[in-house]
Structures are given as C-alpha cells and as structure tokens.
Scaffold this active site. Sequence first.
Site, PDB file in Angstrom:
ATOM      1  N   SER A 221       1.083  -1.252   0.158  1.00  0.00           N
ATOM      2  CA  SER A 221      -0.235  -0.300  -0.413  1.00  0.00           C
ATOM      3  C   SER A 221       0.511   1.286  -0.048  1.00  0.00           C
ATOM      4  O   SER A 221       1.737   1.326   0.901  1.00  0.00           O
ATOM      5  CB  SER A 221      -0.854  -0.171   1.660  1.00  0.00           C
ATOM      6  OG  SER A 221      -1.558  -0.906   1.149  1.00  0.00           O
ATOM      7  N   GLY A 223      -0.691   4.345  -0.057  1.00  0.00           N
ATOM      8  CA  GLY A 223      -1.032   5.837   0.481  1.00  0.00           C
ATOM      9  C   GLY A 223      -2.165   6.247  -0.543  1.00  0.00           C
ATOM     10  O   GLY A 223      -2.551   5.295  -1.305  1.00  0.00           O
ATOM     11  N   ALA A 224      -1.812   7.797  -0.814  1.00  0.00           N
ATOM     12  CA  ALA A 224      -2.842   8.119  -2.057  1.00  0.00           C
ATOM     13  C   ALA A 224      -1.815   7.624  -3.215  1.00  0.00           C
ATOM     14  O   ALA A 224      -2.448   7.803  -3.814  1.00  0.00           O
ATOM     15  CB  ALA A 224      -2.375  10.204  -1.302  1.00  0.00           C
ATOM     16  N   GLY A 226      -1.176   5.036  -3.919  1.00  0.00           N
ATOM     17  CA  GLY A 226      -2.015   3.340  -4.604  1.00  0.00           C
ATOM     18  C   GLY A 226      -1.667   2.309  -4.339  1.00  0.00           C
ATOM     19  O   GLY A 226      -0.811   2.529  -3.288  1.00  0.00           O
ATOM     20  N   GLY A 252      -6.652  -0.543   4.725  1.00  0.00           N
ATOM     21  CA  GLY A 252      -4.856  -1.449   4.298  1.00  0.00           C
ATOM     22  C   GLY A 252      -5.275  -2.709   4.425  1.00  0.00           C
ATOM     23  O   GLY A 252      -5.592  -3.696   3.477  1.00  0.00           O
ATOM     24  N   ASP A 253      -6.663  -2.890   5.501  1.00  0.00           N
ATOM     25  CA  ASP A 253      -6.837  -4.064   6.173  1.00  0.00           C
ATOM     26  C   ASP A 253      -8.070  -4.353   5.361  1.00  0.00           C
ATOM     27  O   ASP A 253      -8.471  -5.852   4.423  1.00  0.00           O
ATOM     28  CB  ASP A 253      -7.356  -4.865   7.701  1.00  0.00           C
ATOM     29  CG  ASP A 253      -6.244  -4.132   8.168  1.00  0.00           C
ATOM     30  OD1 ASP A 253      -5.268  -4.181   8.714  1.00  0.00           O
ATOM     31  OD2 ASP A 253      -6.840  -3.096   9.352  1.00  0.00           O
TER      32      ASP A 253
END
Length: 338
Positions: A221, A223-224, A226, A252-253
């Site tokens: 992951s 973040g913003a 992608g 994220g989960d």
Amino acid sequence: MIVLTVTPNPSLDRTYEVPALERGAVLRATADRVDPGGKGVNVSRAVAAAGHRTRAVLPLGGPAGAALAGLLRAEGIDVAGVPVAGQTRSNIAVAEPDGTLTKINAAGPELTPEESEALLTAVGEGSAGADWIACCGSLPRGLAPEWYAELVARAHRAGARIALDTSGPSLTAALRERPDVVKPNAEELAQAVGRPLTTVGDAVEAAEELRSWGARAVLASLGADGQLLVDADGARFGSAPVAAVRSNVGAGDASLAGFLTAGGSGAPALAAAVAHGAAAVQLPGSLMPTPADLAPERVVLSAEVPLGRPLTEPVPDPPAPRPHRPPGGTARKGARDE
C-alpha cells in the site's frame, strides 16, 4: 470463499470525529462509534461485508473481549476465541475533517506460553476448508518475533495459503517460511530494507528484496499513490481516485480482504484490493465497505509501473535500524500499526 484470520492482539476501537484536534482543550465530538479492532479482525469484517464466509481466531479476555466477540458475531463472523487471563485492549482514534487521524493504542495483555500454543492450535483446528489464512497485526507481549514464522510453517505443512500483514522483526523472521503474500505499507517497506523510499521505483525495489528473502508476492500500500503488486510475473500498479478521505483506519485491511476474496493473485486481485481500499477511506471509523460502496470501474491498473513517480508521502528515513537479514536470504542491490 472462506478466509480465516488470525489477530494476536485484537482490540475494541472507539473513534471520535472532531472539528479540529487541539491539545489541552475540551473537544466535543460530532460523531463517535465503537468497532471491533485489530488488523485481522478488520480483514474478517471486510470479507463478511463482501458476502464471504470468514472465521476469526483471536485471544479474548475480560469484558472487553466479550464485547468484541459480540460485535464480531453481529457482523456475521464466526469467532474462534482463545480465552486468556489478561484484558483485551481498548484503543482510541480521533478523526479530523481533513482525514488526519490521531490514534492511541493500548499495549494489550501479555500472553503466557500456554496461551500462545493454544492460539496456534486454534488456527490449525479452525483452518479446515479455508481458502486463505490471513495473519495480521502486531504481536502482544509474551509472543516472540518468531511466532508468525511458526504459524506460517505449520499452516504450509497443512497445505494452507498464508497472507501476512505485520512489520519489523515479526515480518523478517517469517519471510524464511515463504508466506504466499505479504502486505506492507511504504513505511514498513522502508523499515524492512533499511533505506528511504521516495519514488514508486524505490518501492518496487524494496518489494523485490522482500521476495528475495522469501515472500512469494508483495502487495504494498502506497497511501494516496495507490497499490503495488510484485510477484513472479513482475510488478503491477493500481490506483483509484478518492473524492474525500474520511478515515483511513482499516483501509489496508480492507484492501487485503479484497485481494484475497478475488483469488489472491494477479491483476483481478490487485484491482479488487485498490477498489476496497479506496472505498474504505471514504467511510467513518473503521467501517468496512460493502459491494455497494465499491467503484471498480474507477480503478486503473498498469503493467507499466511509473517507476520515477515521486511518492506523495515519501519515507525519507526508515523508522528503525535495518534488521538482520533472514537466514538464507540474499539481498538484491537497491532491492509495518497497529
């Protein structure tokens, strides 16, 4: 599809939404909610919200543990609780309108050797018929960093597929057992390889290094920016626009749940992960997205990874010294909270 989740350090999570966080002031919440907490717990909640079967293995202690089990059952999750002497922890999150989140996480109970073994046994007994076992989150006091490695080894001997979402020594110790997929974020990638990540290309190289240490696939992951999937077929990149971030708790989960319920490999699974993560950040607290919340048509995947693109939230300095290389691992040049 059946996903078994393992959460060694679950919690009750209360989230308050406030106009602004001001230190030393009396704040009045505009909304609040209590949710089951813990990374594996959130994966189960997202799997259930998507209409799939899931079983949650977790230690439970005291009134907070009983309340947690009740909340999970109310969401249609099969709870395989392991009784422990300590009290299940309670966490607090404060969410601001711009998406900024401040969290206070309790330490949680200290597990005894007997409780540790009981938890491993419960995973083995509960995994019959499961398509995936997702092992997620930090380890409580009393469990050595090698605990996840032992779990992965036992699960593989039983023929199960393992997804691992943890960080630090727990992650690097487990890599030698070759988990089928690991799911770090950018900060956890930087911590694992011991160097800054400032571009998407840096993240690809770090993911390849984790694969060289034993991970069969890495779902990262960013973040913003992608999400990134690096496996034996190479690297793929996916992103989706988000109108407004309300809370990133559990996003994220949710991504991992989407990835696993879509098969756990390849482009379709990456697209599902991106769609679930984008939907989750637009929901309050740690509410998990349902199919009605998803917008798969807005997901953009590319096998041409934008290696030179700067990360919106770069990790300039790893948060901890680089851990020892896993036994048998070979690092490639240039090549997680809870």
